[in-house]
Design an enzyme around this catalytic site. Structure first.
Site, PDB file in Angstrom:
ATOM      1  N   ASP A  85      25.242  23.959  24.061  1.00 14.79           N
ATOM      2  CA  ASP A  85      24.606  22.780  24.655  1.00 14.79           C
ATOM      3  C   ASP A  85      23.737  23.205  25.838  1.00 14.79           C
ATOM      4  OD1 ASP A  85      27.187  23.552  25.621  1.00 14.79           O
ATOM      5  OD2 ASP A  85      27.229  21.796  26.913  1.00 14.79           O
ATOM      6  N   CYS A 138      57.678  30.249  42.828  1.00 19.00           N
ATOM      7  CA  CYS A 138      58.012  29.936  44.215  1.00 19.00           C
ATOM      8  C   CYS A 138      59.517  29.955  44.476  1.00 19.00           C
ATOM      9  CB  CYS A 138      57.418  28.580  44.599  1.00 19.00           C
ATOM     10  SG  CYS A 138      55.629  28.592  44.651  1.00 19.00           S
ATOM     11  N   CYS A 157      57.189  24.219  46.964  1.00 24.05           N
ATOM     12  CA  CYS A 157      57.113  24.139  45.508  1.00 24.05           C
ATOM     13  C   CYS A 157      58.384  24.739  44.911  1.00 24.05           C
ATOM     14  CB  CYS A 157      55.877  24.912  45.040  1.00 24.05           C
ATOM     15  SG  CYS A 157      55.737  25.038  43.255  1.00 24.05           S
ATOM     16  N   CYS A 194      58.441  25.764  41.544  1.00 27.47           N
ATOM     17  CA  CYS A 194      58.107  26.391  40.268  1.00 27.47           C
ATOM     18  C   CYS A 194      58.864  27.716  40.178  1.00 27.47           C
ATOM     19  CB  CYS A 194      56.596  26.567  40.134  1.00 27.47           C
ATOM     20  SG  CYS A 194      55.942  28.019  40.958  1.00 27.47           S
ATOM     21  N   ASP A 235      34.260  28.711  24.045  1.00 29.87           N
ATOM     22  CA  ASP A 235      33.042  28.136  24.605  1.00 29.87           C
ATOM     23  C   ASP A 235      31.895  29.049  24.189  1.00 29.87           C
ATOM     24  OD1 ASP A 235      31.274  26.532  25.951  1.00 29.87           O
ATOM     25  OD2 ASP A 235      32.202  26.730  27.927  1.00 29.87           O
TER      26      ASP A 235
HETATM   27  N1  GUN Z   1      31.649  24.960  31.056  1.00 25.28           N
HETATM   28  C1  GUN Z   1      31.513  24.215  32.171  1.00 25.28           C
HETATM   29  N2  GUN Z   1      30.558  23.265  31.982  1.00 25.28           N
HETATM   30  C2  GUN Z   1      30.094  23.426  30.738  1.00 25.28           C
HETATM   31  C3  GUN Z   1      29.115  22.720  29.953  1.00 25.28           C
HETATM   32  O1  GUN Z   1      28.463  21.788  30.388  1.00 25.28           O
HETATM   33  N3  GUN Z   1      28.940  23.175  28.670  1.00 25.28           N
HETATM   34  C4  GUN Z   1      29.627  24.236  28.161  1.00 25.28           C
HETATM   35  N4  GUN Z   1      29.429  24.600  26.893  1.00 25.28           N
HETATM   36  N5  GUN Z   1      30.553  24.884  28.875  1.00 25.28           N
HETATM   37  C5  GUN Z   1      30.778  24.484  30.146  1.00 25.28           C
HETATM   38 ZN    ZN Z   2      55.008  27.253  42.908  1.00 29.32          ZN
END
Ligand code: GUN
Ligand code: ZN
Length: 651
Positions: free
Chosen positions: A124, A279, A274, A276, A89
């Protein structure tokens, strides 16, 4: 980039995404890895959790001297010790939350490419749900501008372009359209974290639907910041393919355990509900006595297991065709999810375009919302626009009864027919069902409780009343036993009817499945039926001695044979039920090969996934028949994958 559709249930789909670091089966949850705090290491994720892809923040790496140097030198995979797909990201969220505005949009994309990210994200502009139209417009415009600019620096990295626009549907659609026009690879839906945090799932539904309406259907859709298993089924139903979340770790730090039906504080649990791996080998008491760090790690493991498990549950639902049932069941976990489910009714028209022709799983009534599924609406619409009533003067209606209706009411049907030529319908959950459609999906393949919710009863009544006003029979009456028979005998001079269930069934199914008029291929021809020895159901239909159709026992619909297609071509003008491909691929189909989406040039917009269709060349000549995996908009968008699985062809 490769994104290939494998299986689907409406907009919900199982696909395969290929990146430089292998394949990712979607729907997928990409755990967020913060390289500064590895609650669970990426190596563990891969080895113990089977994680194929994760997401990390390039902005954090870029701003941590030691990480930046290592990432630029050896790549992000080496920094994380992970050889699967790494998505990064851009720091949009941090930029938005901390308001620092110090990230350069071009620089951060180039940085992601430089550290070898498989899927990078543009910077963005985060659009808050509360944004005015002006604010959201600016977020969209800047986001699209940056997406265009990013093309120059992305190199061969796959690029994610998030859809923004706040709660403004038209802006979401426009943003999605403009991003789809660019050579991008993944489309996250952004700006939804505030909705998720405040349980505003109804708004989430609108945001996803409006975004999907504008997006190229062949691109994977990522829901940014969604990491609670509670929302996975609903988001997948609406066409989301990827999720990411830091929640598994964040919740763990607060001693909170995630379940598919909600969240529980460890302190409130008596036992661990759970199975898993975490757990199974730990008790509540042991967890409470652990050091904070150890406990956080264990709870993060549980949370990640839960999330990944729910993804598998969703995939199975897609595979068997029960995604609606899963969503409706899960909606009972939280009132706001239920509210969101009810809001889906507003989008039936859009959802119906992707709705499969039939499903492997039966239609299970899960509550009053089941009535608003696109399957129900489609049945009613087709019955209204495609079904042609037989030319009898009398219509006899039955109350809902055991299935198949034609067997349940055989005695009454025979008795009436001995006296007069009549047609028969059943007042069912789905609306009026002519008895000859009693094996057609979803009529036979449905389980509806005897007592439905009051609001559904009202809706059913309204549909039946509407039918009562427009059915067009001079005489219509409900069957009330022997009395009805006596009444008919008094009213109408006797002359035995010609009710022929098999013939009516063939004609009605042809019209419902292929379009009004399709049933005319039986007119004036010699019709022979081959029936199952065991069940007595129609198996094959021979028209003038040639095998033209086979009826599937599973959904009561026809599998089209080439001979049947030739006849349908005569009664259904183009573009009805036709998928057009270039001439060479058509010749290829003629030899029995499947039709790939990239060769499809046109398609009847009425065609749905799972339909039996005719494959024709550019001159409109029949090449083959087969079953679709996509609707028109998908066939025209996808560059990979099968559009029509060919079942019968000339050579
Ligand atoms: N992580 C959570 N929401 C967003 C978003 O709107 N854009 C970006 N790039 N990362 C995010
Ligand atoms: Zn669990």
């Amino acid at each position: 980039m490769m994104f290939e559709l494998k299986e689907r249930d409406g907009l919900a789909r199982i696909c395969e995404l290929t990146t430089r670091h292998g394949k990712v089966s979607t729907p997928a949850l990409l755990p967020v890895v913060n390289p500064n705090y590895l609650t669970i290491t990426p190596a563990e994720m891969r080895d113990r959790f089977g994680v194929q892809a994760l997401i990390t923040n390039s902005y954090i790496i870029k701003n941590t001297e030691e990480l930046r140097v290592r990432a630029l030198e050896n790549g992000v995979h080496s920094v994380l010790c992970f050889d699967g797909t790494v998505m990064t990201d851009s720091g949009t969220f941090q930029d938005h939350v901390y308001g620092s505005r110090q990230i350069d949009p071009q620089e951060i994309v180039k940085f992601q490419a430089d550290i070898g990210s498989d899927i990078g994200t543009i910077l963005d502009v985060f659009s808050e749900p509360g944004f005015t139209k002006e604010e959201a417009t600016r977020a969209v415009d800047v986001t699209v501008e940056r997406a265009k600019a990013a093309m120059a620096v992305k190199g061969d990295m796959l690029l994610a372009g998030p859809v923004q626009g706040g709660l403004h549907g038209e802006l979401r659609q426009r943003c999605a359209k403009e991003l789809s026009a660019l050579d991008m690879h993944v489309h996250p839906i952004g700006g939804v974290v505030p909705l998720l945090e405040s349980y505003k799932y109804q708004d989430l539904v609108s945001v996803i639907v409006e975004s999907k309406k504008g997006l190229d259907p062949s691109r994977p859709v990522h829901l940014f910041g969604a990491g609670h298993p509670m929302v996975f089924p609903l988001a997948v139903l609406l066409g989301c393919d990827m999720f990411d979340s830091a929640s598994y770790a964040k919740y763990a730090r607060e001693d909170r355990m995630m379940f598919s039906t909600g969240t529980r504080l460890l302190g409130d649990l008596r036992t661990l509900p759970c199975h898993c791996p975490m757990c199974s080998r730990t008790s509540v008491e042991e967890l409470k006595q652990m050091s904070k760090m150890e406990r956080t790690k264990r709870l993060a493991e549980h949370n990640l297991h839960t999330c990944l498990h729910e993804i598998e549950v969703v995939k199975n639902a897609i595979h068997e065709g029960s995604i609606w049932e899963l969503v409706e069941m899960r909606a009972r976990a939280h009132p706001m999810l239920l509210e969101a489910l009810k809001a889906l009714a507003k989008h039936k028209g859009f959802l119906e375009r992707f709705e499969p022709a039939s499903r492997r799983a039966a239609f299970f009534y899960c509550g009053p919302e089941s009535y608003d599924r696109p399957t129900v609406t489609r049945y009613q619409e087709r019955c209204y626009t495609r079904y042609r009533k037989p030319k009898t003067r009398v219509l006899v209606g039955f109350e809902e009864g055991a299935k198949p209706y034609s067997r349940t009411y055989k005695g009454a049907i025979d008795a009436v027919t001995r006296h007069v030529d009549a047609s028969f319908i059943v007042a069912s959950f789905f609306g009026p069902v002519p008895v000859e459609l009693d094996e057609y999906y979803p009529i036979a393949q449905s389980v509806i409780p005897k007592e439905v919710d009051a609001e559904v009863k009202d809706k059913m009544l309204a549909v039946m009343e509407n039918h009562a006003h427009g059915h067009g029979y001079p005489l219509a009456l409900m069957w009330e036993g022997e009395g009805t028979l006596e009444f008919l005998q008094e009213m109408i001079p006797g002359s035995p009817g010609a009710f022929d269930l098999d013939k009516l069934r063939c004609r009605a199914v042809l019209d419902m499945q292929f379009g009004k008029g399709a049933g005319d291929i039986l007119e004036g021809k010699k019709i022979e039926l081959v029936k199952s020895q065991r069940t007595g159901k129609i198996r094959n239909v021979l028209i003038n001695g040639l095998h033209a159709l086979s009826m599937r026992a599973s959904d009561g619909r026809f599998t089209l044979k080439l001979e049947g297609a030739k006849l349908l071509m005569e009664v259904l003008p183009p573009p009805h039920m036709r998928v057009v491909t270039e001439d060479e691929p058509a010749d290829f189909a003629r030899k029995g090969n499947n039709v790939f989406a990239k060769f499809v040039t046109e398609c009847d917009p009425e065609i749905r996934p799972g339909d039996d269709v005719m494959v024709v060349n550019t001159k409109g000549e029949l090449a083959a028949v087969g079953r679709t995996l996509m609707n028109r908009e998908e066939m025209l968008a996808f560059k990979r994958g099968i559009a029509v699985r060919v079942k019968d062809s000339e050579d």
